[in-house]
Scaffold this motif. Structure first.
Motif, PDB file in Angstrom:
ATOM      1  N   ALA A 141      57.296   0.172 125.235  1.00  0.00           N
ATOM      2  CA  ALA A 141      57.263  -0.943 124.286  1.00  0.00           C
ATOM      3  C   ALA A 141      57.968  -2.156 124.884  1.00  0.00           C
ATOM      4  N   GLY A 175      57.092  -6.084 116.333  1.00  0.00           N
ATOM      5  CA  GLY A 175      57.371  -5.152 117.420  1.00  0.00           C
ATOM      6  C   GLY A 175      58.680  -5.396 118.140  1.00  0.00           C
ATOM      7  N   TYR A 231      61.847  -4.820 116.983  1.00  0.00           N
ATOM      8  CA  TYR A 231      62.743  -3.679 116.792  1.00  0.00           C
ATOM      9  C   TYR A 231      62.348  -2.534 117.718  1.00  0.00           C
ATOM     10  N   ARG A 232      61.054  -2.276 117.813  1.00  0.00           N
ATOM     11  CA  ARG A 232      60.559  -1.217 118.692  1.00  0.00           C
ATOM     12  C   ARG A 232      60.970  -1.482 120.145  1.00  0.00           C
ATOM     13  N   SER A 287      63.190   1.404 108.894  1.00  0.00           N
ATOM     14  CA  SER A 287      63.105   1.738 110.319  1.00  0.00           C
ATOM     15  C   SER A 287      62.607   3.158 110.575  1.00  0.00           C
ATOM     16  N   ILE A 345      58.995   3.512 112.015  1.00  0.00           N
ATOM     17  CA  ILE A 345      58.905   3.039 113.395  1.00  0.00           C
ATOM     18  C   ILE A 345      59.467   4.090 114.342  1.00  0.00           C
ATOM     19  N   ARG A 374      57.202   7.109 114.809  1.00  0.00           N
ATOM     20  CA  ARG A 374      56.093   6.840 115.721  1.00  0.00           C
ATOM     21  C   ARG A 374      56.548   6.848 117.179  1.00  0.00           C
ATOM     22  N   LEU A 375      57.814   6.498 117.413  1.00  0.00           N
ATOM     23  CA  LEU A 375      58.353   6.523 118.776  1.00  0.00           C
ATOM     24  C   LEU A 375      58.688   7.935 119.242  1.00  0.00           C
TER      25      LEU A 375
END
Length: 258
Positions: free
Chosen positions: A116, A207, A209-210, A236, A239, A242-243
């Motif tokens: 990312a 994007g 924060y990611r 959060s 997100i 998903r990470l």
């Protein structure tokens, strides 16, 4: 991930075996309680407890008396698996105020998607000095609407006295700070904690924060830390899932002001 095993390791290393945050702090083990004691501008808290129904109320009263004697506001950091099961109700009954519940999420750094990158027009700046701390504090106040003086003091102290225990980063749109976060590293453990990730309203959902999570995860890997830990808000958590982060339990700060 072995959720039960990793949670037990987290409890042992980061709570029961906690280390002081900064040179002006100490960790004390009294009976069935581990507490973090610092200055008025530092973090004062109960980190871990091993209590049962017969001794919980007395332990709560003892901590209130101790921190009140120091004139310190403090936090009892309660996790969803802590005993007794009604410990939160007992804390509220003793005068504590419950803050919003968060989710303890943990990931293996090597298993995360670290590709990312910041969105177009955003650059990341590592924070190493007072000017950088000012940018982080500015974001903190705008993103969360809270005073940042304690954060400023603690981050400056870490960077000047123990620079190997913290990684801080700010996202800039031109010269404007729009997001910031930090990572706290605990020597001798396998955990790095991700804290303070906040983005100014108007820049959310792009994007950033990611990208800050990925930046800190890479830094943790480079320093040999296996796990990343986050107390995730409801915003959060999706997100982080998903990470590749896993929800292990809940955590709720109960605060007491003498």
């Amino acid at each position: 991930m072995d959720h039960v095993g990793v949670l037990a390791l987290f409890d042992r290393d980061m709570r029961e075996g906690a280390q002081p945050e900064g040179s002006d702090a100490r960790v004390e083990r009294v009976g069935g309680v581990v507490r973090h004691v610092s200055s008025e501008r530092g973090w004062n808290a109960v980190l871990w407890s091993d209590l049962d129904e017969t001794g919980a109320d007395a332990a709560i009263a003892e901590q209130i008396a101790y921190f009140s004697g120091l004139g310190r506001e403090f936090e009892w950091k309660l996790y969803g698996h802590d005993l007794p099961a009604d410990l939160g109700e007992r804390l509220r009954g003793a005068g504590f105020t419950a803050e919003p519940e968060e989710t303890l999420m943990i990931a293996e750094a090597a298993a995360l998607d670290l590709d990312a990158e910041p969105p177009e027009g955003i650059r990341l700046r590592s924070v190493t000095d007072a000017a950088g701390v000012d940018l982080v504090a500015d974001v903190h106040e705008k993103a969360f609407g809270t005073d940042s003086s304690r954060l400023r003091h603690q981050l400056l102290a870490r960077l000047s006295g123990e620079p190997d225990t913290v990684v801080a980063v700010v996202a800039l749109a031109g010269d404007e700070p729009v997001s910031a976060a930090r990572m706290e590293l605990v020597p001798g453990t396998r955990f790095a904690g991700l804290w303070g990730g906040g983005t100014v309203e108007g820049w959310r959902g792009r994007g950033i924060y990611r990208a800050l999570v990925a930046h800190r995860a890479r830094a943790a890997q480079e320093r040999g830390y296996r796990y990343l830990q986050v107390d995730a808000s409801s915003q959060s958590r999706p997100i982080l899932e998903r990470l590749g982060f896993h929800p292990l339990t809940t955590t709720t700060p109960y605060t007491y002001a003498p």
